[in-house]
Design an enzyme around this catalytic site. Structure first.
Site, PDB file in Angstrom:
ATOM      1  N   ASN A  51     -64.641  -9.615  19.906  1.00  0.00           N
ATOM      2  CA  ASN A  51     -64.355 -10.434  20.879  1.00  0.00           C
ATOM      3  C   ASN A  51     -65.792 -11.222  21.390  1.00  0.00           C
ATOM      4  O   ASN A  51     -66.437 -10.585  21.078  1.00  0.00           O
ATOM      5  CB  ASN A  51     -63.540 -11.490  21.620  1.00  0.00           C
ATOM      6  CG  ASN A  51     -63.944  -9.945  23.343  1.00  0.00           C
ATOM      7  OD1 ASN A  51     -64.923 -10.075  23.595  1.00  0.00           O
ATOM      8  ND2 ASN A  51     -62.803  -9.484  23.436  1.00  0.00           N
ATOM      9  N   ASP A  82     -56.475  -7.735  23.469  1.00  0.00           N
ATOM     10  CA  ASP A  82     -54.991  -8.374  24.011  1.00  0.00           C
ATOM     11  C   ASP A  82     -54.045  -7.376  23.279  1.00  0.00           C
ATOM     12  O   ASP A  82     -53.177  -6.592  22.990  1.00  0.00           O
ATOM     13  CB  ASP A  82     -54.415  -9.532  24.648  1.00  0.00           C
ATOM     14  CG  ASP A  82     -54.835  -9.755  25.987  1.00  0.00           C
ATOM     15  OD1 ASP A  82     -55.134  -9.699  26.602  1.00  0.00           O
ATOM     16  OD2 ASP A  82     -55.282 -11.588  25.932  1.00  0.00           O
ATOM     17  N   PRO A  95     -53.120  -1.530  25.888  1.00  0.00           N
ATOM     18  CA  PRO A  95     -52.516  -1.193  27.056  1.00  0.00           C
ATOM     19  C   PRO A  95     -53.283  -2.209  28.261  1.00  0.00           C
ATOM     20  O   PRO A  95     -54.761  -2.700  27.956  1.00  0.00           O
ATOM     21  CB  PRO A  95     -53.154  -0.510  27.437  1.00  0.00           C
ATOM     22  CG  PRO A  95     -54.364   0.635  26.334  1.00  0.00           C
ATOM     23  CD  PRO A  95     -53.322  -0.702  25.019  1.00  0.00           C
ATOM     24  N   ASP A  96     -52.957  -2.640  29.355  1.00  0.00           N
ATOM     25  CA  ASP A  96     -53.303  -4.402  29.702  1.00  0.00           C
ATOM     26  C   ASP A  96     -54.089  -3.198  31.396  1.00  0.00           C
ATOM     27  O   ASP A  96     -53.591  -2.285  32.314  1.00  0.00           O
ATOM     28  CB  ASP A  96     -52.669  -4.603  31.050  1.00  0.00           C
ATOM     29  CG  ASP A  96     -52.962  -5.974  32.065  1.00  0.00           C
ATOM     30  OD1 ASP A  96     -54.641  -5.318  32.319  1.00  0.00           O
ATOM     31  OD2 ASP A  96     -52.858  -7.058  32.286  1.00  0.00           O
ATOM     32  N   PHE A 105     -61.145 -10.050  36.460  1.00  0.00           N
ATOM     33  CA  PHE A 105     -61.715 -11.507  35.733  1.00  0.00           C
ATOM     34  C   PHE A 105     -60.734 -12.280  35.258  1.00  0.00           C
ATOM     35  O   PHE A 105     -59.520 -11.995  34.264  1.00  0.00           O
ATOM     36  CB  PHE A 105     -62.919 -11.634  34.822  1.00  0.00           C
ATOM     37  CG  PHE A 105     -64.413 -11.509  35.810  1.00  0.00           C
ATOM     38  CD1 PHE A 105     -64.469  -9.468  36.664  1.00  0.00           C
ATOM     39  CD2 PHE A 105     -65.266 -11.953  35.888  1.00  0.00           C
ATOM     40  CE1 PHE A 105     -65.538  -9.623  37.383  1.00  0.00           C
ATOM     41  CE2 PHE A 105     -66.169 -12.092  36.638  1.00  0.00           C
ATOM     42  CZ  PHE A 105     -66.391 -11.228  37.854  1.00  0.00           C
ATOM     43  N   LYS A 145     -52.565 -15.177  37.593  1.00  0.00           N
ATOM     44  CA  LYS A 145     -53.592 -13.513  37.241  1.00  0.00           C
ATOM     45  C   LYS A 145     -53.094 -12.485  38.783  1.00  0.00           C
ATOM     46  O   LYS A 145     -52.637 -11.577  38.441  1.00  0.00           O
ATOM     47  CB  LYS A 145     -54.084 -14.181  36.433  1.00  0.00           C
ATOM     48  CG  LYS A 145     -53.823 -13.761  35.052  1.00  0.00           C
ATOM     49  CD  LYS A 145     -55.066 -13.729  34.193  1.00  0.00           C
ATOM     50  CE  LYS A 145     -55.096 -14.723  33.216  1.00  0.00           C
ATOM     51  NZ  LYS A 145     -55.869 -14.915  32.770  1.00  0.00           N
ATOM     52  N   LYS A 150     -50.576  -9.793  38.320  1.00  0.00           N
ATOM     53  CA  LYS A 150     -51.311  -8.095  38.196  1.00  0.00           C
ATOM     54  C   LYS A 150     -51.406  -7.777  39.417  1.00  0.00           C
ATOM     55  O   LYS A 150     -51.742  -6.200  38.988  1.00  0.00           O
ATOM     56  CB  LYS A 150     -52.715  -8.861  37.519  1.00  0.00           C
ATOM     57  CG  LYS A 150     -52.392  -9.077  35.761  1.00  0.00           C
ATOM     58  CD  LYS A 150     -53.717  -8.865  35.330  1.00  0.00           C
ATOM     59  CE  LYS A 150     -53.598  -9.226  34.022  1.00  0.00           C
ATOM     60  NZ  LYS A 150     -54.559  -8.996  32.800  1.00  0.00           N
TER      61      LYS A 150
HETATM   62  N1  CTP Z   1     -57.799  -7.371  30.966  1.00  0.00           N
HETATM   63  C1  CTP Z   1     -57.682  -5.381  31.189  1.00  0.00           C
HETATM   64  N2  CTP Z   1     -56.900  -4.916  30.000  1.00  0.00           N
HETATM   65  C2  CTP Z   1     -56.492  -5.906  29.213  1.00  0.00           C
HETATM   66  C3  CTP Z   1     -56.272  -7.074  29.263  1.00  0.00           C
HETATM   67  C4  CTP Z   1     -57.410  -7.751  29.654  1.00  0.00           C
HETATM   68  O1  CTP Z   1     -58.030  -4.473  32.380  1.00  0.00           O
HETATM   69  N3  CTP Z   1     -56.010  -5.310  28.132  1.00  0.00           N
HETATM   70  C5  CTP Z   1     -58.289  -7.226  32.423  1.00  0.00           C
HETATM   71  C6  CTP Z   1     -59.502  -7.957  32.279  1.00  0.00           C
HETATM   72  O2  CTP Z   1     -60.960  -7.201  32.392  1.00  0.00           O
HETATM   73  C7  CTP Z   1     -59.719  -9.108  32.675  1.00  0.00           C
HETATM   74  C8  CTP Z   1     -58.336  -9.446  33.586  1.00  0.00           C
HETATM   75  O3  CTP Z   1     -57.555  -8.584  32.939  1.00  0.00           O
HETATM   76  O4  CTP Z   1     -60.215  -9.025  34.037  1.00  0.00           O
HETATM   77  C9  CTP Z   1     -58.093 -10.705  32.548  1.00  0.00           C
HETATM   78  O5  CTP Z   1     -58.077 -10.736  31.699  1.00  0.00           O
HETATM   79  P1  CTP Z   1     -58.118 -12.086  30.522  1.00  0.00           P
HETATM   80  O6  CTP Z   1     -57.535 -11.348  29.412  1.00  0.00           O
HETATM   81  O7  CTP Z   1     -58.560 -13.583  31.340  1.00  0.00           O
HETATM   82  O8  CTP Z   1     -56.311 -12.625  31.323  1.00  0.00           O
HETATM   83  P2  CTP Z   1     -54.700 -12.014  30.129  1.00  0.00           P
HETATM   84  O9  CTP Z   1     -53.698 -11.561  32.108  1.00  0.00           O
HETATM   85  O10 CTP Z   1     -54.742 -11.082  29.668  1.00  0.00           O
HETATM   86  O11 CTP Z   1     -54.249 -13.310  29.792  1.00  0.00           O
HETATM   87  P3  CTP Z   1     -54.415 -14.207  29.240  1.00  0.00           P
HETATM   88  O12 CTP Z   1     -54.756 -13.636  27.846  1.00  0.00           O
HETATM   89  O13 CTP Z   1     -52.983 -14.635  28.301  1.00  0.00           O
HETATM   90  O14 CTP Z   1     -55.036 -15.324  29.586  1.00  0.00           O
END
Ligand code: CTP
Length: 414
Positions: free
Chosen positions: A210, A279, A305-306, A323, A337, A341
């Site tokens: 990205n 993601d 993994p998140d 963020f 979020k 989360k």
């Molecule tokens: N993040 C993470 N690991 C992932 C995806 C996201 O640690 N696999 C963290 C990012 O670093 C950020 C936060 O989650 O601090 C929000 O990420 P964002 O992509 O905006 O939100 P998502 O929860 O992934 O939701 P969506 O893509 O549906 O907006």
């Protein structure tokens, strides 16, 4: 006084004039703008060239210098000054000041200015004690001139006593006030920051990624370091140098970021997830380069993994900051979020239309349980400083709250 104070430094003909380039440098280090005026005698001890170089401004000494007057007339110079500092101030100069002389440029400026005048006398100790000098110094003091010193000690003439010019650092403190000590609200803490994009391999030469530049994450890491924290920066592939005094660990994929995070999270008091983690990743990365054999190509993707959620779920985990990059309904998505989360704080910005990604500026909204704050458009480095201040504030309150709820348990155990 902080910021751009305009200091007019008058140098008169004493041996201590050799210390004035250091005085100018220290004033400039504190953000002051300095214009130097020398008497004829001063030129016996220090050169105008040196003072011009350190002050960055032409040095003036002659009331009748037509060229200098054309650039900034002496009345204009007297008005320009926020403070006038005479260092060193000789016995001769004090007598002219006491007499209200307008014989040369420096005395004229002292008469023409409404700014406070400070003088750091420097002379032989017998001269300092002389009745005429004493009368002059009493006169100038009675008219509002602030005398700095003199200090006691060995004198250039080989004698000892009061008459030494006070040191440049002391003059600077008197002129600009004591330096404000650096605020280090995160002293003693460890902060783990994730930054940049991740790359998810399709085959050995291709990947999904990205537009994240890593600038915000790096700025957060630097701001946390400047606030006194030990910082571990887990960075995806970016074009940014490793910040000084920050432990940087480079990763590529979301899975690598996940592993690196959990390898360091036990040490963390605060976790700041700035990384734009992919993601989804290809279910299988092809071991060899995919050839263009078909008209269409589908790649099966699976969830990465998140990282942030996994940290927020930890028992006794760090204060966790996420963020959120949103293109619409920023507040609603950010709050969802924060709750979803299980974060302590979320920093949300609007992306798209040239906003946020790879820009030097950013504007954000911050939400935590029971509060929110808006930060207007600012450079990412400035924004990061303000955000780290807020994180430190909330972290301190939360950890105090945690200690308070832990206390009865500890007492019950005793
Ligand atoms: N993040 C993470 N690991 C992932 C995806 C996201 O640690 N696999 C963290 C990012 O670093 C950020 C936060 O989650 O601090 C929000 O990420 P964002 O992509 O905006 O939100 P998502 O929860 O992934 O939701 P969506 O893509 O549906 O907006």
């Amino acid at each position: 006084m902080t910021g751009k104070a305009n200091i007019l430094l008058g140098i008169t003909g004493g041996i201590a004039a050799y210390k004035t380039p250091e005085l100018v440098r220290r004033l400039k280090d504190r953000g002051a703008e300095v214009q130097v005026v020398m008497t004829r005698g001063a030129g016996q001890f220090v050169t105008a060239t040196t003072l011009q170089a350190v002050s960055g401004n032409p040095v003036r000494s002659d009331l009748w210098d037509a060229e200098a007057e054309a650039a900034m007339g002496h009345i204009e110079l007297a008005r320009w000054a926020d403070k006038v500092v005479i260092a060193p101030a000789t016995a001769e100069f004090l007598s002219r000041l006491a007499a209200g002389s307008a014989h040369d440029l420096l005395t004229t400026l002292c008469l023409a200015t409404e700014a406070p005048v400070l003088a750091a006398p420097a002379m032989n100790h017998v001269m300092w004690a002389n009745a005429a000098v004493k009368a002059n110094r009493d006169t100038v003091v009675s008219r509002g001139v602030v005398l700095l010193g003199p200090a006691e000690g060995d004198q250039a003439c080989g004698e000892t006593g009061p008459g030494r010019m006070v040191e440049p650092a002391e003059i600077v403190a008197a002129v600009l006030g004591a330096p404000t000590p650096k605020r280090r609200p995160l002293k003693g803490t460890t902060v783990v920051v994730t930054a940049g994009p991740t790359r998810e391999a399709i085959d050995p030469v291709r990947f999904i990624s990205n537009r994240s530049s890593g600038k915000m994450g790096y700025a957060m890491a630097q701001a946390a370091r400047d606030a006194g924290a030990r910082v571990i920066l887990l960075s995806g592939p970016v074009n940014l140098p490793a910040p000084d005094r920050v432990q940087r660990i480079m990763v590529e994929s979301a899975e690598e970021l996940f592993a690196a995070t959990h390898a360091h999270i036990d040490a963390a008091d605060i976790f700041i997830a700035t990384a734009a983690v992919a993601d989804y990743r290809p279910a299988r990365a092809s071991a060899s380069k995919i050839k263009k054999s078909t008209a269409e190509l589908s790649i099966d993707m699976v969830r990465s993994p998140d990282v942030l959620s996994s940290v927020a779920k930890l028992k006794d985990g760090p204060f966790t900051v996420g963020f959120a990059a949103e293109t619409e309904r920023v507040r609603e998505h950010a709050l969802a979020k924060l709750k979803g989360k299980g974060l302590d704080m979320i920093i949300a910005n609007k992306v798209g239309e040239g906003r946020a990604f790879d820009q030097d500026d950013n504007a954000v909204m911050v939400f935590w349980h029971g509060g929110e704050r808006v930060f207007g458009l600012a450079r990412k480095t400035e924004l990061a400083k303000a955000l780290v201040e807020l994180i430190a504030e909330r972290y301190a309150l939360e950890s105090r709250a945690r200690i308070a709820t832990d206390l009865p348990t500890a007492a019950a155990r005793d």
